[in-house]
Design a protein around this motif. Structure first.
Motif, PDB file in Angstrom:
ATOM      1  N   ILE A 205       0.904  -0.972  -0.018  1.00 15.96           N
ATOM      2  CA  ILE A 205      -0.048  -0.114   0.138  1.00 15.96           C
ATOM      3  C   ILE A 205       0.710   1.208  -0.146  1.00 15.96           C
ATOM      4  O   ILE A 205       0.450   2.475   0.208  1.00 15.96           O
ATOM      5  N   ALA A 206       2.336   0.940  -0.105  1.00 10.95           N
ATOM      6  CA  ALA A 206       3.073   2.179  -0.150  1.00 10.95           C
ATOM      7  C   ALA A 206       4.398   1.657  -0.660  1.00 10.95           C
ATOM      8  O   ALA A 206       4.820   0.554  -0.946  1.00 10.95           O
ATOM      9  N   THR A 207       5.203   2.784  -1.290  1.00 11.61           N
ATOM     10  CA  THR A 207       6.736   2.273  -1.736  1.00 11.61           C
ATOM     11  C   THR A 207       7.433   2.322  -0.454  1.00 11.61           C
ATOM     12  O   THR A 207       7.176   2.712   0.529  1.00 11.61           O
ATOM     13  N   PHE A 208       8.645   1.322  -0.826  1.00 13.84           N
ATOM     14  CA  PHE A 208       9.641   1.418   0.305  1.00 13.84           C
ATOM     15  C   PHE A 208      11.006   2.329  -0.121  1.00 13.84           C
ATOM     16  O   PHE A 208      11.419   2.382  -1.225  1.00 13.84           O
ATOM     17  N   ASP A 209      11.292   3.136   0.729  1.00 15.28           N
ATOM     18  CA  ASP A 209      12.439   4.077   0.557  1.00 15.28           C
ATOM     19  C   ASP A 209      13.746   3.399   0.956  1.00 15.28           C
ATOM     20  O   ASP A 209      13.939   3.106   1.971  1.00 15.28           O
ATOM     21  N   PRO A 210      14.619   3.116   0.068  1.00 12.18           N
ATOM     22  CA  PRO A 210      15.912   2.593   0.401  1.00 12.18           C
ATOM     23  C   PRO A 210      17.003   3.452   0.529  1.00 12.18           C
ATOM     24  O   PRO A 210      18.129   2.864   1.017  1.00 12.18           O
ATOM     25  N   TYR A 211      16.856   4.809   0.530  1.00 15.40           N
ATOM     26  CA  TYR A 211      17.927   5.690   0.571  1.00 15.40           C
ATOM     27  C   TYR A 211      17.778   6.329   1.961  1.00 15.40           C
ATOM     28  O   TYR A 211      17.640   7.382   2.410  1.00 15.40           O
ATOM     29  N   ARG A 212      18.128   5.228   2.753  1.00 15.87           N
ATOM     30  CA  ARG A 212      18.083   5.652   4.230  1.00 15.87           C
ATOM     31  C   ARG A 212      18.582   4.262   4.987  1.00 15.87           C
ATOM     32  O   ARG A 212      19.104   3.469   4.508  1.00 15.87           O
ATOM     33  N   ARG A 213      19.018   4.493   6.330  1.00  9.96           N
ATOM     34  CA  ARG A 213      19.417   3.135   6.669  1.00  9.96           C
ATOM     35  C   ARG A 213      18.291   2.244   7.167  1.00  9.96           C
ATOM     36  O   ARG A 213      17.397   2.476   7.917  1.00  9.96           O
ATOM     37  N   VAL A 214      18.408   1.032   6.622  1.00 12.22           N
ATOM     38  CA  VAL A 214      17.527   0.068   6.672  1.00 12.22           C
ATOM     39  C   VAL A 214      17.930  -1.070   7.374  1.00 12.22           C
ATOM     40  O   VAL A 214      19.063  -1.685   7.178  1.00 12.22           O
ATOM     41  N   GLU A 215      17.181  -1.700   8.593  1.00  9.39           N
ATOM     42  CA  GLU A 215      17.744  -2.346   9.309  1.00  9.39           C
ATOM     43  C   GLU A 215      17.673  -3.783   8.372  1.00  9.39           C
ATOM     44  O   GLU A 215      16.702  -4.161   7.894  1.00  9.39           O
ATOM     45  N   ALA A 216      18.454  -4.734   8.641  1.00 13.80           N
ATOM     46  CA  ALA A 216      18.945  -5.731   7.640  1.00 13.80           C
ATOM     47  C   ALA A 216      17.502  -6.854   7.956  1.00 13.80           C
ATOM     48  O   ALA A 216      16.967  -7.467   7.270  1.00 13.80           O
ATOM     49  N   GLU A 217      16.992  -6.727   9.276  1.00 14.66           N
ATOM     50  CA  GLU A 217      15.782  -7.685   9.775  1.00 14.66           C
ATOM     51  C   GLU A 217      14.520  -7.194   9.070  1.00 14.66           C
ATOM     52  O   GLU A 217      13.502  -7.456   9.672  1.00 14.66           O
ATOM     53  N   THR A 218      14.529  -6.162   8.046  1.00 14.27           N
ATOM     54  CA  THR A 218      13.477  -5.800   7.481  1.00 14.27           C
ATOM     55  C   THR A 218      13.548  -6.493   6.068  1.00 14.27           C
ATOM     56  O   THR A 218      14.233  -6.271   5.178  1.00 14.27           O
ATOM     57  N   MET A 219      12.288  -7.181   5.753  1.00 10.39           N
ATOM     58  CA  MET A 219      12.242  -7.974   4.727  1.00 10.39           C
ATOM     59  C   MET A 219      10.651  -8.284   4.411  1.00 10.39           C
ATOM     60  O   MET A 219       9.945  -8.294   5.301  1.00 10.39           O
ATOM     61  N   ALA A 220      10.568  -8.522   2.994  1.00  9.07           N
ATOM     62  CA  ALA A 220       9.369  -9.134   2.527  1.00  9.07           C
ATOM     63  C   ALA A 220       9.292 -10.696   2.596  1.00  9.07           C
ATOM     64  O   ALA A 220       8.324 -11.188   3.060  1.00  9.07           O
ATOM     65  N   PHE A 221      10.453 -11.129   2.262  1.00 16.20           N
ATOM     66  CA  PHE A 221      10.513 -12.818   2.362  1.00 16.20           C
ATOM     67  C   PHE A 221      12.175 -12.903   2.456  1.00 16.20           C
ATOM     68  O   PHE A 221      13.070 -12.220   1.952  1.00 16.20           O
ATOM     69  N   SER A 222      12.491 -14.013   2.781  1.00 14.34           N
ATOM     70  CA  SER A 222      13.707 -14.503   3.011  1.00 14.34           C
ATOM     71  C   SER A 222      13.886 -16.040   2.920  1.00 14.34           C
ATOM     72  O   SER A 222      13.001 -16.663   3.293  1.00 14.34           O
ATOM     73  N   LYS A 223      15.059 -16.425   2.696  1.00 11.68           N
ATOM     74  CA  LYS A 223      15.404 -17.736   2.894  1.00 11.68           C
ATOM     75  C   LYS A 223      16.582 -18.030   3.669  1.00 11.68           C
ATOM     76  O   LYS A 223      17.487 -17.511   3.518  1.00 11.68           O
ATOM     77  N   GLY A 224      16.649 -19.122   4.621  1.00 10.13           N
ATOM     78  CA  GLY A 224      17.516 -19.676   5.217  1.00 10.13           C
ATOM     79  C   GLY A 224      18.220 -18.896   6.664  1.00 10.13           C
ATOM     80  O   GLY A 224      19.109 -19.167   7.131  1.00 10.13           O
ATOM     81  N   LEU A 225      17.696 -17.853   6.760  1.00 11.76           N
ATOM     82  CA  LEU A 225      18.199 -16.935   7.779  1.00 11.76           C
ATOM     83  C   LEU A 225      17.385 -16.899   9.004  1.00 11.76           C
ATOM     84  O   LEU A 225      16.123 -17.392   9.381  1.00 11.76           O
ATOM     85  N   LYS A 226      18.224 -16.436  10.035  1.00  9.04           N
ATOM     86  CA  LYS A 226      17.494 -16.308  11.574  1.00  9.04           C
ATOM     87  C   LYS A 226      17.854 -14.905  11.915  1.00  9.04           C
ATOM     88  O   LYS A 226      18.659 -14.042  11.388  1.00  9.04           O
ATOM     89  N   THR A 227      17.267 -14.322  13.080  1.00 11.06           N
ATOM     90  CA  THR A 227      17.662 -13.088  13.658  1.00 11.06           C
ATOM     91  C   THR A 227      18.062 -13.203  14.948  1.00 11.06           C
ATOM     92  O   THR A 227      17.551 -14.254  15.613  1.00 11.06           O
ATOM     93  N   GLU A 228      19.079 -12.579  15.417  1.00  5.61           N
ATOM     94  CA  GLU A 228      19.331 -12.432  16.830  1.00  5.61           C
ATOM     95  C   GLU A 228      19.316 -11.118  17.530  1.00  5.61           C
ATOM     96  O   GLU A 228      18.951 -10.068  16.631  1.00  5.61           O
TER      97      GLU A 228
END
Length: 739
Positions: free
Chosen positions: A324-347
């Motif tokens: 419902i909105a666009t995503f702005d990549p021209y800023r600090r983006v936390e790596a744990e921000t995602m629409a989909f991922s494969k094989g990863l965990k967060t700590e």
């Protein structure tokens, strides 16, 4: 199966997974979603099923958020059993609500006090925590095991209601403080009329019922009617709802919302919320690899209420919802921000917060609907840590094999939490008008963990307002231009005042030491731009006042500046169209930049020259030169065809002898030499460029704008510069004829 058939099947499965949105958290098993909207952001509070569990062994709760409904940031676990001194097991479903600037998270957990399940409440000043136990004890317990899955709602009159239970649905009236209640524990009438069937203890043997309440209530209100959604039917569960004119009932069964479907989970648990005019239904499945009834994953579907406010039938999908909105990549983006991922965990830890880990070759992060058109991508930056071997991050568009923007090499940093910030240039100069999907694909040796990943940023064309835009009548900005690589532009922020009757003269500038960035001169150049000039400086934009580290500039970059200004002035698509005075161009530079200027002095497009702290080397001074500087002989001075001023730092200036020797040799064009005994560094780094900017502006105003008042700074026996403290001026025989 033949090998090519197997490959086609695997490829198709991979493509389906890459296109999927549900479940929308892939790094952990999550359950019992409870949405809450606050300040334009959707927050979802979840449970956490442990990996490889054989029961609902749950120790903590988690939080995720999104503003576009497809890219979700993991805020980690701000609440766990350890938050509550009285709890020892079974961190099951809960819900969070905001009141008076505080956030209240109602949970259920096993109580070591009563040995049953209990309702607790935590509080925070932020929707993402940290949360603390609000009262240091359960809000409600009596030793029973059916006190699970609390839901909370604040009614239109301000009364807050808390409900929970399996198979009986209980309720309490919360006080305004949200951490205490008034009155006795209430029980809903669990009748056939209310829920499609009574609770098990009151069922007639052999009778078939429409439905039955089980657990996981969600209390809401629409069009003045209360709606209670719940997991229904037994095992496996579907989602149904009932309606009432009061939270206490009587309730009337309204039907199924999400019928039994192939969710991969024998339980379900829902929540609903609206964001920016869109309605969303949250639930859980067992669809992640390795998932199931004890390894659940939250999912979401968009829906539209029926005209009377009732729910339509909602079916689970793998595709999920649209952005419902666009995503702005021209800023600090936390790596744990995602629409989909494969094989990863967060700590997470106290120093870094949440970060992505367990990265292996072939893993990836996908972000949806990324708006690259907000700027022009020039660099990819990431903060990473690796014990030994590192790897690569490929930045691609649209798919894992799509257009490659950059490959960032991650080194071994000496430890899994020894972080380094790494930058790589983006070579592509494509036009990105429509939103694209962005993939961060991880590569490296097969088998081992490669690195940890904290945050990333696409850096586009940069800009900075220096010294509040300068002291002139046109507040200036320092910026990059997509069509002029390796240059910094200083220009008035508002171009509307400029046109046929008020054009922008051009100052082309070369830097000292042939540095490919005007980091020493940006205050000086910004001040000039604020008086209505287009200043084109050689080199990369200095966003900080610190020495530039990189290759030297070239003489050709000044010619590129002139070419660009002329092209922009004639381009109807350019913001500078017919706003640049291409007949009034000054080429100038300091030290090595002055040598570059003299190297280019024959260009017929130059109206005047300004040589600062510089001059062609005398034969006896050539040892002063730094490798890479242009080194024309003094005969080059004969190519000068315009007026010229030398602005020097007096005898303390290492360039004084060379510059004054130049001046004394020039007799075929008007020339002057102005000296202020401040040395080679001039006054460029002083506020607004100091005295050098005063002299430079008067020269430019006279030579490029024809300003007669500015001419008085230089013309005549008692010129203004001769009366200015510390300055001296010398002129050749042709100078006083200069108009």
């Amino acid at each position: 199966m033949k090998l090519n058939q197997l490959f086609t099947t695997v490829l198709a499965a991979t493509s389906m997974q890459v296109a999927a949105q549900n479940p929308f958290v892939q790094t952990w098993f999550t359950s019992d979603p409870a949405p809450m909207v606050h300040n334009g952001t959707m927050y979802v509070y979840t449970g956490h099923d442990e990996d490889n569990a054989d029961f609902f062994w749950m120790q903590e709760w988690r939080v995720y958020s999104s503003r576009d409904m497809v890219n979700w940031q993991d805020h980690g676990s701000p609440l766990a059993l350890e938050t509550f001194s009285w709890a020892d097991d079974r961190a099951w479903a809960g819900q969070t609500i905001e009141r008076n600037g505080k956030f209240y998270w109602y949970i259920c957990a096993h109580s070591k006090l009563s040995k049953g399940m209990a309702i607790g409440v935590a509080v925070s000043d932020s929707p993402t925590g940290p949360f603390k136990d609000a009262i240091g004890k359960p809000l409600f317990e009596n030793g029973s095991w059916d006190h699970i899955d609390p839901t909370v709602m604040i009614d239109d009159d301000g009364q807050a209601w808390l409900m929970w239970g399996n198979p009986q649905c209980y309720y309490l009236k919360l006080n305004e403080d949200m951490i205490s209640y008034s009155g006795e524990l209430g029980k809903l009438d669990m009748t056939e009329e209310a829920f499609g069937g009574p609770i098990m203890s009151k069922r007639e043997k052999g009778k078939k019922y429409k439905d039955s309440y089980v657990e996981g209530p969600w209390l809401t209100k629409r069009n003045g009617k209360y709606q209670l959604l719940y997991a229904a039917g037994g095992v496996p569960e579907h989602i149904s709802y009932s309606t009432a004119s009061s939270p206490t009932g009587p309730w009337t069964y309204a039907g199924e919302i999400m019928p039994l479907s192939d969710t991969g989970s024998f339980t379900n648990h829902c929540g609903v919320a609206d964001l920016n005019g869109h309605s969303y239904f949250f639930y859980h499945t067992g669809k992640l690899p390795g998932g199931g009834g004890f390894g659940r994953s939250v999912a979401v579907e968009e829906f539209k209420y029926n005209a009377d406010g009732s729910f339509p039938t909602i079916l689970p999908t793998a595709e999920g919802v649209k952005p419902i909105a666009t995503f702005d990549p021209y800023r600090r983006v936390e790596a744990e921000t995602m629409a989909f991922s494969k094989g990863l965990k967060t700590e997470q830890n106290d120093e870094i917060g949440v970060y992505v880990t367990d990265i292996h070759n072939g893993d990836y992060i996908k972000l949806q609907h990324v708006d690259l058109s907000l700027n022009t991508p020039r660099q990819f930056i990431a903060r990473v840590a690796s014990g030994l071997r590192g790897g690569q991050i490929e930045v691609r568009l649209d798919s894992l094999g799509g257009e490659l923007l950059a490959t960032l090499n991650v080194p071994g940093t000496g430890g899994w939490e020894k972080w380094q910030t790494i930058t790589v240039d983006i070579a592509s100069r494509g036009s990105y008008l429509a939103p694209r999907d962005l993939y961060l694909a991880f590569k490296g040796r097969k088998g081992p963990k490669l690195f940890n990943f904290d945050w990333w940023e696409l850096r586009g064309l940069q800009s900075l307002v220096v010294e509040e835009g300068g002291q002139g009548p046109y507040k200036a900005i320092m910026k990059e231009e997509a069509t002029l690589d390796a240059h910094t532009v200083f220009v008035p922020q508002d171009l509307k005042p400029f046109g046929k009757k008020n054009l922008l003269p051009v100052l082309v500038w070369g830097n000292g030491a042939c540095t490919n960035s005007p980091w020493e001169h940006f205050k000086f150049l910004n001040e000039i731009a604020s008086y209505g000039y287009l200043v084109l400086a050689t080199g990369y934009i200095p966003m900080e006042e610190k020495p530039y580290q990189g290759p030297m500039s070239t003489t050709q970059q000044q010619i590129e500046s002139i070419d660009w200004a002329i092209a922009q002035n004639s381009d109807p698509k350019s913001p500078y169209y017919k706003k640049i005075d291409v007949k009034n161009i000054c080429v100038a530079g300091m030290s090595c930049g002055g040598l570059q200027t003299l190297y280019n002095c024959a260009d017929p497009r130059i109206k005047t020259l300004m040589i600062c702290n510089s001059g062609l080397f005398k034969q006896s001074n050539r040892a002063q030169a730094v490798g890479g500087m242009p080194m024309p002989d003094k005969e080059k001075l004969n190519d000068i065809h315009s007026s010229i001023i030398y602005i020097l730092g007096g005898k303390p200036d290492i360039a004084y002898e060379n510059g004054m020797d130049d001046f004394q040799r020039i007799s075929h064009v008007p020339a002057c030499a102005a000296n202020l005994p401040v040395g080679h560094g001039g006054t460029y780094r002083q506020p607004h460029g100091g005295e050098f900017s005063v002299v430079a502006l008067n020269w430019l105003n006279w030579q490029l704008k024809g300003d007669k008042q500015s001419a008085k700074m230089f013309k005549g026996k008692d010129c203004g510069l001769s009366k200015r403290e510390g300055w001296t001026i010398e002129k050749n025989a042709l100078f006083d004829k200069l108009k």
